[in-house]
Scaffold this active site. Sequence first.
Site, PDB file in Angstrom:
ATOM      1  CB  ALA A 164     114.430  18.822 -86.771  1.00 21.85           C
ATOM      2  CG  HIS A 165     115.086  14.643 -82.114  1.00 18.39           C
ATOM      3  ND1 HIS A 165     116.332  14.873 -82.614  1.00 18.39           N
ATOM      4  CD2 HIS A 165     115.277  14.261 -80.830  1.00 18.39           C
ATOM      5  CE1 HIS A 165     117.238  14.633 -81.684  1.00 18.39           C
ATOM      6  NE2 HIS A 165     116.628  14.267 -80.584  1.00 18.39           N
TER       7      HIS A 165
END
Length: 356
Positions: A202-203
Amino acid sequence: MRVVTIVGNRPQFVKAAAVSAPLRQTFEEILVHTGQHHDDELSAIFFEELGVPEPDRQLGIHGGSNTEQTARMLDALAGLLAELAPGMVLVYGDTNSTLAGALAAAQARIPVAHVEAGMRSFDRAMPEELNRVLTDHASDLRLCSTPTAMANLGNESVAGESVLVGDVMADVSIRFAPIAEERSRALEEHGLEPGAYVLATAHRAGNVDDPERLALLVALIESIPGPVVFPLHPRTKARLEEHGLTGRLEDVILTPPLGYLDFLKLTRHARAVLTDSGGVQKEAYLLGTPCVTMRDTTEWVETVQAGWNVLVDLDAQAALAALERDIPTGERPELYGGGRAGERIVEALAAYTPAS
Ligand code: UDP
């Protein structure tokens, strides 16, 4: 012809791995690294593992807001392009480096080729979407991964030429999957059994920069039964620490960002991938791993239509249901060009004649 290629972040180093080698057989390439991703874990290891040529120029530009960063890149690239006087500028994807490269070249009246053109999430709140749309409209030659991308450009009546070449990340994952299988020890290192863990990444700014959404993301990941391995992007790590949320993930195997070979091996053997990345959705499909995407839109709509990807946003119940679903049976359709996008891009550049 001299081609200046502009790269700056992790997925762009992967994409350049498909193009730089065939490009250099026909053209002179000068590779410019803007510095957007500068640490070894997100940059140097990709050059080493994937055999991307060393950058000829390093601009060292990172940090700041999207606006400031893009402006600094634009300023540096204007001078550099005047000095190098290329016949064409090549940009990849949808980052600040992409937009700055395309705009600096267009303003200098240098033809721009855009790889991964025409991708749309139709969500203008994503900084990447704005970068994609503006880059496509500033480009002269658009190189598309999918028929959907070609149709998106048609709907926008974008001027200039668009060519369907397939997806460069497919080239790289097809080429490196057997190498990863042989060389990577990531399963053993993290104590993982094939088919018995979930790989999470996730980013996206929309998921990690907003504290409420970040808390939902953590709750979602916490709720997944069985081993979860979560290589932390530096931005995500910083946000989790800032909001005191890292401790909530003590049952999750948190690792630094992985090199490409380790990541590819873990993707291939995961029970499922849980991600908000663009590239990872495609790679999961190409490697035959079901994907659950923590967004409510995707540019890679074919993976959803083929039944291998489910969009759940940050809804933990929906994510659990998606992880439990039966995986599609039968052949996976060839969606991304079969590993020849790099060659086709070079052919398209060679065939391109600038409009007078
Ligand atoms: N990747 C990697 N190590 C990781 C996470 C991702 O090598 O720990 C690779 C992944 O295989 C893919 C690329 O990075 O090729 C995707 O980059 P990212 O998710 O940062 O960007 P996006 O595709 O969302 O723009």
